[in-house]
Design a protein around this motif. Structure first.
Motif, PDB file in Angstrom:
ATOM      1  N   GLY A  21       0.833  -1.132   0.003  1.00 26.18           N
ATOM      2  CA  GLY A  21       0.049   0.104  -0.326  1.00 26.18           C
ATOM      3  C   GLY A  21       1.022   1.440   0.062  1.00 26.18           C
ATOM      4  N   ARG A  22       2.000   1.330   0.957  1.00 29.06           N
ATOM      5  CA  ARG A  22       2.486   2.451   0.933  1.00 29.06           C
ATOM      6  C   ARG A  22       3.569   2.582  -0.344  1.00 29.06           C
ATOM      7  NH1 ARG A  22       3.138   6.002   4.289  1.00 29.06           N
ATOM      8  NH2 ARG A  22       2.382   4.678   6.033  1.00 29.06           N
ATOM      9  N   ARG A  23       3.944   1.458  -0.902  1.00 30.61           N
ATOM     10  CA  ARG A  23       4.755   1.810  -2.044  1.00 30.61           C
ATOM     11  C   ARG A  23       3.923   2.107  -3.203  1.00 30.61           C
ATOM     12  NH1 ARG A  23       5.687  -3.493  -3.141  1.00 30.61           N
ATOM     13  NH2 ARG A  23       7.590  -3.604  -1.996  1.00 30.61           N
ATOM     14  N   TRP A  24       2.586   1.667  -3.390  1.00 31.39           N
ATOM     15  CA  TRP A  24       1.825   2.071  -4.390  1.00 31.39           C
ATOM     16  C   TRP A  24       1.526   3.631  -4.096  1.00 31.39           C
ATOM     17  CZ3 TRP A  24      -3.008   4.606  -4.847  1.00 31.39           C
ATOM     18  CH2 TRP A  24      -3.621   4.492  -6.100  1.00 31.39           C
ATOM     19  N   LEU A  25       1.258   4.110  -2.950  1.00 35.39           N
ATOM     20  CA  LEU A  25       0.983   5.367  -2.828  1.00 35.39           C
ATOM     21  C   LEU A  25       2.222   6.320  -3.073  1.00 35.39           C
ATOM     22  CD1 LEU A  25      -0.961   5.206   0.789  1.00 35.39           C
ATOM     23  CD2 LEU A  25      -1.977   6.181  -1.390  1.00 35.39           C
ATOM     24  N   ASP A  26       3.301   6.018  -2.639  1.00 39.58           N
ATOM     25  CA  ASP A  26       4.607   6.847  -2.862  1.00 39.58           C
ATOM     26  C   ASP A  26       4.742   6.759  -4.263  1.00 39.58           C
ATOM     27  OD1 ASP A  26       4.692   7.364  -0.132  1.00 39.58           O
ATOM     28  OD2 ASP A  26       6.462   5.623   0.027  1.00 39.58           O
ATOM     29  N   ASP A  37      -3.903  11.012   2.131  1.00 40.41           N
ATOM     30  CA  ASP A  37      -3.421  11.538   3.592  1.00 40.41           C
ATOM     31  C   ASP A  37      -2.166  10.993   3.867  1.00 40.41           C
ATOM     32  OD1 ASP A  37      -3.321  13.169   5.678  1.00 40.41           O
ATOM     33  OD2 ASP A  37      -5.306  12.418   6.871  1.00 40.41           O
ATOM     34  N   PRO A  38      -2.056   9.389   3.973  1.00 38.93           N
ATOM     35  CA  PRO A  38      -0.920   8.889   4.306  1.00 38.93           C
ATOM     36  C   PRO A  38       0.278   8.900   3.605  1.00 38.93           C
ATOM     37  CG  PRO A  38      -2.621   7.290   4.215  1.00 38.93           C
ATOM     38  CD  PRO A  38      -3.192   8.469   3.639  1.00 38.93           C
ATOM     39  N   HIS A  39       0.121   9.058   2.124  1.00 35.99           N
ATOM     40  CA  HIS A  39       1.182   9.412   1.441  1.00 35.99           C
ATOM     41  C   HIS A  39       1.786  10.947   1.695  1.00 35.99           C
ATOM     42  CE1 HIS A  39       3.396  10.400  -2.389  1.00 35.99           C
ATOM     43  NE2 HIS A  39       2.499  11.235  -2.588  1.00 35.99           N
ATOM     44  N   LEU A  40       0.809  11.749   1.811  1.00 31.01           N
ATOM     45  CA  LEU A  40       1.321  13.382   2.157  1.00 31.01           C
ATOM     46  C   LEU A  40       1.944  13.334   3.625  1.00 31.01           C
ATOM     47  CD1 LEU A  40      -2.212  14.742   0.754  1.00 31.01           C
ATOM     48  CD2 LEU A  40       0.160  14.873  -0.397  1.00 31.01           C
ATOM     49  N   GLU A  41       1.637  12.633   4.429  1.00 30.97           N
ATOM     50  CA  GLU A  41       1.864  12.866   5.691  1.00 30.97           C
ATOM     51  C   GLU A  41       3.454  12.247   5.803  1.00 30.97           C
ATOM     52  OE1 GLU A  41       0.199  12.211  10.085  1.00 30.97           O
ATOM     53  OE2 GLU A  41       0.204  10.402   8.953  1.00 30.97           O
ATOM     54  N   ASN A  42       3.465  11.168   5.014  1.00 30.26           N
ATOM     55  CA  ASN A  42       4.872  10.316   5.107  1.00 30.26           C
ATOM     56  C   ASN A  42       6.054  11.040   4.340  1.00 30.26           C
ATOM     57  OD1 ASN A  42       6.818   7.945   5.629  1.00 30.26           O
ATOM     58  ND2 ASN A  42       6.206   7.476   3.271  1.00 30.26           N
ATOM     59  N   GLY A  43       5.835  11.662   3.522  1.00 26.81           N
ATOM     60  CA  GLY A  43       6.960  12.233   3.010  1.00 26.81           C
ATOM     61  C   GLY A  43       6.857  13.883   3.064  1.00 26.81           C
ATOM     62  N   PHE A  44       6.068  14.283   3.974  1.00 22.56           N
ATOM     63  CA  PHE A  44       5.915  15.972   4.218  1.00 22.56           C
ATOM     64  C   PHE A  44       5.664  16.533   2.785  1.00 22.56           C
ATOM     65  CE2 PHE A  44       6.447  20.245   5.668  1.00 22.56           C
ATOM     66  CZ  PHE A  44       5.854  20.196   6.914  1.00 22.56           C
ATOM     67  N   ARG A  45       4.372  16.245   2.066  1.00 22.97           N
ATOM     68  CA  ARG A  45       4.218  16.643   0.867  1.00 22.97           C
ATOM     69  C   ARG A  45       3.020  17.674   0.923  1.00 22.97           C
ATOM     70  NH1 ARG A  45       5.248  11.185   0.503  1.00 22.97           N
ATOM     71  NH2 ARG A  45       7.198  10.619  -0.830  1.00 22.97           N
ATOM     72  N   PHE A  63      10.279   6.267   6.594  1.00 20.61           N
ATOM     73  CA  PHE A  63       9.567   7.451   7.032  1.00 20.61           C
ATOM     74  C   PHE A  63      10.194   8.722   7.303  1.00 20.61           C
ATOM     75  CE2 PHE A  63       6.975   3.600   9.119  1.00 20.61           C
ATOM     76  CZ  PHE A  63       6.349   3.699   7.836  1.00 20.61           C
ATOM     77  N   LEU A  64      10.548   9.350   6.314  1.00 20.05           N
ATOM     78  CA  LEU A  64      11.310  10.768   6.362  1.00 20.05           C
ATOM     79  C   LEU A  64      10.774  11.618   7.159  1.00 20.05           C
ATOM     80  CD1 LEU A  64      12.627  10.648   2.735  1.00 20.05           C
ATOM     81  CD2 LEU A  64      13.645   9.570   4.621  1.00 20.05           C
ATOM     82  N   VAL A  65       9.595  11.925   7.390  1.00 20.40           N
ATOM     83  CA  VAL A  65       9.013  12.973   8.003  1.00 20.40           C
ATOM     84  C   VAL A  65       9.400  13.001   9.563  1.00 20.40           C
ATOM     85  CG1 VAL A  65       6.795  11.758   8.764  1.00 20.40           C
ATOM     86  CG2 VAL A  65       6.752  14.148   8.191  1.00 20.40           C
TER      87      VAL A  65
END
Length: 961
Positions: free
Chosen positions: A659-664, A695-703, A883-885
């Motif tokens: 899921g996270r790979r697809w979102l990113d 939302d999870p994609h934006l939060e993880n990379g501070f996008r 999780f860079l954020v």
């Protein structure tokens, strides 16, 4: 096989042994002639009908053909039970004959033998073979045979006989037999008055016979005939021969007569080699060729290294206009010294509707290598075999430009290791297996500037370097586009490069600007597009409609309404045609100029509703898959249960990692797609949900910066339409993003209005999330009591809608607010609860967040060692999962802990890491904190107590928010 013999080079006759066979009427002989000339190939009934009657066959044509075949079979097959000679096959008939069963086959074999003998240095033997071939013709070929086929064959065979006759006479002159052939040549010139070849031979024979005035008179007579009947002059070679006769050129003197006891075939190899033609067909190198230095050098080294077993083959592929031909010619000229026997070159026209046929190219190659046209075999396979034989011991470079496919190339490839081949093609040339495959890309930025400078002028470019670079960016660094723009700028010396760049700024008009005379980027692309089958052409147009950086296979399949298997076939066809790139498995992208071209074709050919439908299908597929990904990434969250349900199921997500790979991977594309969908009526509802699912994609990379504009547009459309639910969801995403970016004055009213809208429509999962955002805004405004009240409200809403993830997240966030009040114990308790919930959900992202706030609570309790341990655990988890954020603030707090423990060196190291992480994420707030902390470490000075706790007198650093 049978001992059947058939004559075609005169009246059509047939024999079995010495007995002539009764063939019947002329039409039946015509059928036999067509079958015999086919050389054991199937001739269809349609071909036979066309050969007899053309476009006006009688109604009984098929029956007539069957009757003729039946009668012929009775004649040519002595014993049908034992052996079939005339066989029905493949919708037609085949006459199975021995190799030399027809005089035409013998004629062809003898002329081929002559070509080999002449190439090997035996003109005497070659002339004898040609005399034998000419003796086979006993009259007019196919004499008395009716029909289109016979008429065509008569003309072709008559021309072939003249060519063989001319070659035999050339050999006779080379053998010193000029006196013997003068009368024969004079008769031929009288019969074929416009034949310059015979005239040239007669002039030469007369001159060598000591009859120079008659040779000059023969030229004057030809001039009169050409002027009277055609209104033209003799060709240049004949005029040059006339001048040589006038000046008594010694090289025109007759050679010594050939001696039978010393045949020419015994010449030394050096003499043979010296007599071979040495073609030099390479085009001129481009004077402005530039760039690709490493590639050029590697190809030159490859082609200068002798191969051990097979010819060196270099295939250069790429989109139209990328510079394949220029590269091939440049490399070929660099290595031509390695191929002393010559260089062959041909434009195969593979990108055009009328590509060159291999058979015609082989005629050109064979003639260039010294084979007389009369000796060139009829069949492409035989021509290819002769070509390989001639190159077997020669070192020749073959440049095949713009190949269509392997079928066009295969007959043109040498077989020995002495020669080499450079091939260019827009397609992938599947099955070629070259020594080196080069997929040519556009130029690098500096290479583009160098090419542009060489054409437009250095002084002009130096005066406007920034404008020049903008021009090249508009050309997308495509060499053809650069050459056109540079040439156009040279034609307009009074125009500034900025003015020229302004004309390219309009994307819709850019392709029209990229043209000059016969050069045009659009026309170059059109050649490739015109070769596409309808399904691939439609895909090429429509897949350029979405403004995404690239396309996944599932997204393309959804867009085209195809299965993934069918979509893959179409996409690979486009890649093979050089119209699409495949940077990774199952991912595809356009070159920017090709995208413009495809979009312009889509606007011309595909209705607006079809293009809009494609965008909506892609949004639905993205919505469904994003919902699946959200559920995998944030287990226990209620949001996926309330997202818009669409008709498609979306891609399954087997794990959180998937899921996270697809979102990113797809996040950026989905934001572009959302922005584009807002131009369509009614799409704002699905777009609002798609943004919420990201939302999870934006939060993880501070996008968060990436969503501000699209969220703002969505919010405006939802408000204008009175869509309360969409307004609440878009408002939550916009308010949260503004808050994360520190734009509190903008975030506060947006989040408050979003909460009102979510409450009005009982959108509880979203209401819980936006209430948490409001709590965070209150905390950042130092309204601690308000933030705690809102926190309690978030917890209640999370329990009401069953969103365990939201509750765990709110508990983690409340740690900061408790610490702001000085309540370390409640903060530590909330951190423990949050950590336990996230671990129960098996959510590593939430667990990292909980570890981060738990460390801060431990530090507040002055349990610094525990705080350092918790921070280290969280950073390691964040590193493992990407999780860079969390990096910047966790590193800053860790640096503070080390500073408090009297370890300034370790503190400085962590602060520097925080500075790097902040800059990577473009976080100015934590970047400033890192710089302040580094300054504080510098002020405090070095310490030798790397492992000791700070003394009670040591002032502690102020806590970070």
């Amino acid at each position: 096989m049978t001992n059947l013999r058939i004559a075609l080079l005169g009246p059509v006759r047939a024999w079995r042994g010495d007995a002539e066979l009764p063939l019947g009427p002329a039409q039946r002989r015509a059928v036999l002639a067509m079958l015999a000339a086919a050389e054991s190939r199937v001739v269809t009934t349609e071909e036979l009908i066309d050969g007899l009657w053309g476009e006006a066959p009688p109604n009984h044509a098929v029956a007539a053909i069957r009757n003729h075949v039946s009668r012929l079979r009775a004649v040519v097959e002595r014993d049908r039970a034992a052996s079939e000679v005339l066989v029905s096959a493949g919708g037609g008939y085949v006459l199975q004959l021995a190799r030399d069963a027809t005089d035409l086959a013998v004629f062809q074999r003898l002329t081929q033998d002559a070509a080999r003998l002449r190439a090997s240095g035996d003109p005497d033997g070659a002339a004898e073979r040609l005399r034998e071939a000419l003796a086979l013709q006993t009259g007019t070929p196919l004499e008395g045979i009716p029909g289109n086929h016979a008429e065509r064959q008569r003309g072709r065979l008559a021309a072939r006989r003249l060519a063989v006759l001319q070659e035999r006479l050339e050999l006779d002159l080379a053998l010193g037999l000029h006196a013997r052939v003068v009368d024969e040549l004079a008769a031929l010139v009288g019969e074929f008055r416009l034949h310059e070849g015979f005239a040239a031979l007669l002039m030469t024979a007369l001159y060598r016979s000591g009859r120079r005035p008659e040779a000059l008179a023969a030229f004057a007579a030809l001039c009169r005939v050409l002027d009277t009947e055609l209104g033209v002059e003799p060709t240049l070679p004949l005029r040059e021969l006339h001048e040589r006769i006038l000046r008594r050129d010694p090289e025109l003197s007759a050679p010594a007569p050939a001696q039978a006891s010393a045949p020419v075939r015994a010449q030394a190899p050096a003499a043979q080699s010296a007599s071979r033609p040495r073609p030099e067909q390479l085009p001129a190198d481009a004077s402005e060729f530039t760039g690709r230095r490493e590639l050029v050098e590697s190809l030159v080294r490859l082609m200068e290294t002798p191969s051990a077993f097979a010819p060196t083959i270099v295939a250069v592929t790429g989109m139209g206009g990328v510079g394949k031909t220029a590269l091939a010619v440049h490399v070929a000229r660099r290595v031509r010294h390695r191929f002393p026997d010559g260089q062959l070159h041909v434009n195969l026209r593979g990108g055009r509707p009328d590509p060159m046929e291999p058979g015609a190219i082989l005629v050109h190659f064979l003639r260039s290598l010294g084979v007389a046209e009369s000796a060139v075999p009829e069949q492409t396979e035989e021509r290819s075999a002769m070509f390989r034989s001639l190159l077997a011991e020669r070192r020749v470079l073959v440049v095949l430009d713009d190949a269509r496919d392997l079928a066009q190339l295969r007959p043109l490839l040498p077989g020995s290791e002495h020669s080499a081949v450079l091939v260019t093609s827009r397609s992938g040339l599947l099955g070629l297996a070259p020594t080196r495959q080069v997929d040519l890309d556009v130029l690098e930025a500096d290479e583009s500037l160098e090419l542009f400078t060489r054409i437009a002028g250095r002084r002009r470019v130096q005066a406007e370097q920034e404008a020049a670079r903008e021009l090249l960016a508009a050309c997308c660094h495509l060499p053809l586009a650069i050459r056109i723009v540079a040439a156009r700028s040279s034609l307009r010396p009074d125009w500034s490069l900025s003015a020229i760049g302004a004309r390219l700024a309009d994307r819709r008009q850019r392709l029209a600007e990229l043209s000059l005379h016969d050069l045009a980027v659009e026309a170059c692309f059109q050649l490739s597009y015109d070769q596409l089958p309808p399904l691939a052409a439609r895909a090429f147009r429509l897949l350029a409609v979405p403004q995404t950086a690239d396309l996944s296979l599932p997204a393309a399949a959804a867009a085209l309404e195809l299965s993934e298997r069918s979509a893959l076939d179409v996409l690979e066809d486009l890649v093979h045609a050089g119209l699409l790139e495949a940077p990774a498995p199952d991912r595809y992208r356009y070159h920017d100029l090709l995208r413009l071209f495809a979009q312009s074709r889509a606007e011309q050919l595909d209705p607006e509703e079809e293009r809009a439908g494609l965008i909506l299908r892609m949004v639905d597929q993205a919505m469904a898959t994003a919902t699946n990904a959200y559920r995998a990434v944030r287990p226990g969250h209620a949001v996926p249960d309330v997202l818009t349900a669409v008709a498609v199921p979306g891609l399954p997500m087997a794990s959180r990692k998937d899921g996270r790979r697809w979102l990113d991977t797809e996040g950026g594309n989905l934001l572009s797609l959302a922005e584009q969908a807002l131009d369509l009526d009614g799409a704002h509802t699905t777009v609002a949900d798609l943004l919420l699912a990201l939302d999870p994609h934006l939060e993880n990379g501070f996008r968060w910066r990436a969503i501000i504009d699209v969220c703002g547009r969505t919010l405006q459309q939802a408000a204008a339409q009175g869509d309360t639910r969409a307004e609440g969801r878009a408002g939550y995403m916009l308010g949260g993003g503004l808050m994360q970016l520190g734009r509190l004055d903008e975030a506060e009213p947006v989040a408050a209005r979003a909460a009102t809208r979510a409450r009005a429509c009982r959108d509880l999962p979203v209401l819980a999330e936006v209430t948490n955002v409001c709590a965070m805004i209150a905390h950042l405004r130092q309204c601690t009591e308000e933030s705690l009240v809102l926190h309690d409200e978030t917890i209640r809403l999370a329990d009401d809608c069953g969103s365990t993830w939201t509750k765990a997240n709110a508990l983690a966030t409340s740690v900061i607010w408790h610490l702001a009040r000085g309540d370390a114990r409640p903060a530590d308790h909330a951190a423990e609860q949050s950590l336990a919930l996230f671990r129960a959900l098996d959510d590593p992202f939430g667990e990292v967040y909980a570890l981060h706030v738990a460390a801060r609570a431990a530090r507040a309790l002055r349990e610094t060692d525990r705080a350092i341990s918790l921070h280290e655990q969280g950073l390691e988890q964040a590193r493992v999962h990407g999780f860079l954020v969390f990096g910047p603030k966790a590193l800053l707090h860790l640096a503070e802990c080390h500073l408090e423990m009297g370890r300034p060196t370790e503190a400085a190291k962590r602060a520097e890491q925080a500075l790097v992480a902040s800059r990577r994420l473009h976080r100015q707030d934590t970047e400033a904190m890192a710089l302040d902390l580094l300054a504080a470490v510098e002020d405090q000075g070095p310490s030798d107590r790397d492992s000791a706790s700070s003394s009670p007198e040591r002032p502690s650093m102020p806590s970070l928010p």
